[in-house]
Design an enzyme around this catalytic site. Sequence first.
Site, PDB file in Angstrom:
ATOM      1  N   ASP A  17     116.258  -2.403  -7.296  1.00  0.00           N
ATOM      2  CA  ASP A  17     116.960  -3.420  -6.505  1.00  0.00           C
ATOM      3  C   ASP A  17     117.612  -4.409  -7.466  1.00  0.00           C
ATOM      4  O   ASP A  17     117.230  -4.504  -8.633  1.00  0.00           O
ATOM      5  CB  ASP A  17     115.990  -4.167  -5.570  1.00  0.00           C
ATOM      6  CG  ASP A  17     116.713  -5.201  -4.708  1.00  0.00           C
ATOM      7  OD1 ASP A  17     117.809  -4.893  -4.190  1.00  0.00           O
ATOM      8  OD2 ASP A  17     116.212  -6.338  -4.559  1.00  0.00           O
ATOM      9  N   SER A  18     118.587  -5.149  -6.937  1.00  0.00           N
ATOM     10  CA  SER A  18     119.216  -6.193  -7.746  1.00  0.00           C
ATOM     11  C   SER A  18     118.183  -7.255  -8.141  1.00  0.00           C
ATOM     12  O   SER A  18     118.368  -7.932  -9.146  1.00  0.00           O
ATOM     13  CB  SER A  18     120.344  -6.845  -6.950  1.00  0.00           C
ATOM     14  OG  SER A  18     119.824  -7.376  -5.747  1.00  0.00           O
ATOM     15  N   TYR A  49     123.794  -9.208  -6.121  1.00  0.00           N
ATOM     16  CA  TYR A  49     124.881  -8.226  -6.131  1.00  0.00           C
ATOM     17  C   TYR A  49     125.812  -8.417  -4.919  1.00  0.00           C
ATOM     18  O   TYR A  49     126.930  -7.910  -4.911  1.00  0.00           O
ATOM     19  CB  TYR A  49     124.303  -6.809  -6.040  1.00  0.00           C
ATOM     20  CG  TYR A  49     123.774  -6.212  -7.333  1.00  0.00           C
ATOM     21  CD1 TYR A  49     123.540  -6.980  -8.464  1.00  0.00           C
ATOM     22  CD2 TYR A  49     123.512  -4.844  -7.393  1.00  0.00           C
ATOM     23  CE1 TYR A  49     123.038  -6.409  -9.630  1.00  0.00           C
ATOM     24  CE2 TYR A  49     123.019  -4.263  -8.554  1.00  0.00           C
ATOM     25  CZ  TYR A  49     122.786  -5.044  -9.675  1.00  0.00           C
ATOM     26  OH  TYR A  49     122.302  -4.460 -10.816  1.00  0.00           O
ATOM     27  N   CYS A  80     118.178  -1.229  -2.185  1.00  0.00           N
ATOM     28  CA  CYS A  80     119.142  -2.322  -2.101  1.00  0.00           C
ATOM     29  C   CYS A  80     120.307  -1.807  -1.263  1.00  0.00           C
ATOM     30  O   CYS A  80     120.901  -0.774  -1.601  1.00  0.00           O
ATOM     31  CB  CYS A  80     119.616  -2.688  -3.504  1.00  0.00           C
ATOM     32  SG  CYS A  80     120.938  -3.900  -3.543  1.00  0.00           S
ATOM     33  N   ASN A  81     120.598  -2.514  -0.177  1.00  0.00           N
ATOM     34  CA  ASN A  81     121.689  -2.063   0.694  1.00  0.00           C
ATOM     35  C   ASN A  81     123.034  -2.171   0.010  1.00  0.00           C
ATOM     36  O   ASN A  81     123.909  -1.334   0.197  1.00  0.00           O
ATOM     37  CB  ASN A  81     121.705  -2.900   1.972  1.00  0.00           C
ATOM     38  CG  ASN A  81     120.537  -2.582   2.857  1.00  0.00           C
ATOM     39  OD1 ASN A  81     120.626  -1.722   3.726  1.00  0.00           O
ATOM     40  ND2 ASN A  81     119.407  -3.232   2.638  1.00  0.00           N
ATOM     41  N   GLU A 165     115.348 -15.974  -2.700  1.00  0.00           N
ATOM     42  CA  GLU A 165     115.169 -15.949  -4.155  1.00  0.00           C
ATOM     43  C   GLU A 165     114.711 -17.318  -4.677  1.00  0.00           C
ATOM     44  O   GLU A 165     114.033 -17.405  -5.680  1.00  0.00           O
ATOM     45  CB  GLU A 165     116.467 -15.540  -4.867  1.00  0.00           C
ATOM     46  CG  GLU A 165     116.904 -14.119  -4.573  1.00  0.00           C
ATOM     47  CD  GLU A 165     116.500 -13.104  -5.639  1.00  0.00           C
ATOM     48  OE1 GLU A 165     116.435 -13.457  -6.814  1.00  0.00           O
ATOM     49  OE2 GLU A 165     116.254 -11.935  -5.251  1.00  0.00           O
ATOM     50  N   CYS A 199     119.430  -5.832   4.669  1.00  0.00           N
ATOM     51  CA  CYS A 199     119.268  -6.351   3.313  1.00  0.00           C
ATOM     52  C   CYS A 199     117.775  -6.428   3.060  1.00  0.00           C
ATOM     53  O   CYS A 199     117.028  -6.933   3.910  1.00  0.00           O
ATOM     54  CB  CYS A 199     119.903  -7.735   3.184  1.00  0.00           C
ATOM     55  SG  CYS A 199     119.538  -8.522   1.599  1.00  0.00           S
ATOM     56  N   THR A 200     117.354  -5.941   1.916  1.00  0.00           N
ATOM     57  CA  THR A 200     115.912  -5.821   1.680  1.00  0.00           C
ATOM     58  C   THR A 200     115.233  -7.175   1.448  1.00  0.00           C
ATOM     59  O   THR A 200     114.011  -7.248   1.404  1.00  0.00           O
ATOM     60  CB  THR A 200     115.645  -4.872   0.491  1.00  0.00           C
ATOM     61  OG1 THR A 200     116.406  -5.308  -0.644  1.00  0.00           O
ATOM     62  CG2 THR A 200     116.052  -3.459   0.843  1.00  0.00           C
ATOM     63  N   HIS A 201     116.010  -8.233   1.311  1.00  0.00           N
ATOM     64  CA  HIS A 201     115.410  -9.572   1.212  1.00  0.00           C
ATOM     65  C   HIS A 201     115.038 -10.140   2.581  1.00  0.00           C
ATOM     66  O   HIS A 201     114.199 -11.026   2.672  1.00  0.00           O
ATOM     67  CB  HIS A 201     116.402 -10.555   0.589  1.00  0.00           C
ATOM     68  CG  HIS A 201     116.524 -10.467  -0.892  1.00  0.00           C
ATOM     69  ND1 HIS A 201     117.071  -9.391  -1.529  1.00  0.00           N
ATOM     70  CD2 HIS A 201     116.157 -11.341  -1.875  1.00  0.00           C
ATOM     71  CE1 HIS A 201     117.059  -9.611  -2.838  1.00  0.00           C
ATOM     72  NE2 HIS A 201     116.506 -10.777  -3.069  1.00  0.00           N
TER      73      HIS A 201
HETATM   74  N1  DGL Z   1     118.466  -6.830  -1.673  1.00  0.00           N
HETATM   75  C1  DGL Z   1     119.877  -6.613  -1.697  1.00  0.00           C
HETATM   76  C2  DGL Z   1     120.316  -5.762  -0.495  1.00  0.00           C
HETATM   77  O1  DGL Z   1     119.499  -5.129   0.164  1.00  0.00           O
HETATM   78  C3  DGL Z   1     120.715  -7.853  -1.716  1.00  0.00           C
HETATM   79  C4  DGL Z   1     120.476  -8.819  -2.780  1.00  0.00           C
HETATM   80  C5  DGL Z   1     121.706  -9.154  -3.566  1.00  0.00           C
HETATM   81  O2  DGL Z   1     122.699  -9.676  -3.028  1.00  0.00           O
HETATM   82  O3  DGL Z   1     121.635  -8.905  -4.752  1.00  0.00           O
HETATM   83  O4  DGL Z   1     121.490  -5.724  -0.207  1.00  0.00           O
END
Ligand code: DGL
Length: 281
Positions: A17-18, A49, A80-81, A165, A199-201
């Site tokens: 993941d990012s 990202y 990471c999506n 974050e 989004c995984t966050h």
């Molecule tokens: N966790 C990332 C996703 O699922 C997004 C985080 C990022 O923007 O880096 O898209």
Amino acid sequence: MIKENLSQAPGPIGVFDSGYGGLTILSKIKELLPEYDYIYLGDNARAPYGTRSFEIVYEFTLQAVNKLFEMGCHLVILACNTASAKALRTIQMNDLPNIDPARRVLGVIRPTVESIGAITQSRHIGVLGTTGTIKSESYPLEIHKLYPDIQVSGEACPMWVALVENNEAQSLGADYFVQKHIDNLMHKDHEIDTIILGCTHYPLLLHKIKRFVPEGVTIVAQGEYVARSLKDYFHRHPEMDAKCTKEGKRLFYTTEAADKFSESASIFLNENIEVQRISLE
Ligand code: DGL
């Protein structure tokens, strides 16, 4: 062709993941498949990202995939999506044949999309994601391949990753941004009965999201669907299963300072972990 520096011995499953978000996916995968070994890699130094261009997300993701292959992984999950939306297809089609055609990279969008056909009754769904994921139109494209009858509305939530974050997910300030984007999404289509957290966050904001989502709307977090889909993948691909070591170990790597990562990672995993810093450039 196989790159010379790649070992053919079985190895851990790579999870990329990012930043920290992929830990929500790793924890669900580990719950379902505890016997496997995992290497988690977070590109925290270059996160987020979500607002980066296609070229940059692709370049960074490819570097991470190559690093995980060099560390012995035969299978890498892009948890990471944004990376799944912007880099997965190109890596699968153009890069893997030159790196090692037997290695695999899988994303999180397809397993999530497969699950929603059985969940939505109204056939109107909403997707919340980063600007990159929503702009890429990956969700509507994938959904329409499987379910052409489903109407999809997307809403980019650029502040949500930053809230998570920066450990602000519980704060009052977060309420404003969560409510704003839920309201925007529901205004786009009042008939939405299912919302994908693309989004995984976002599972870290779940308690707040639930407060602002109208009653009766189902919220789909990705972790368990990705985990189930991986289990199914191993059933269908025993040759890949045989290339994954199974000693129940996990290793964590970040491109940022290790102590910073382990402190924040404990919020996602509810446990203390050991982390090492690496460089992808
Ligand atoms: N966790 C990332 C996703 O699922 C997004 C985080 C990022 O923007 O880096 O898209």
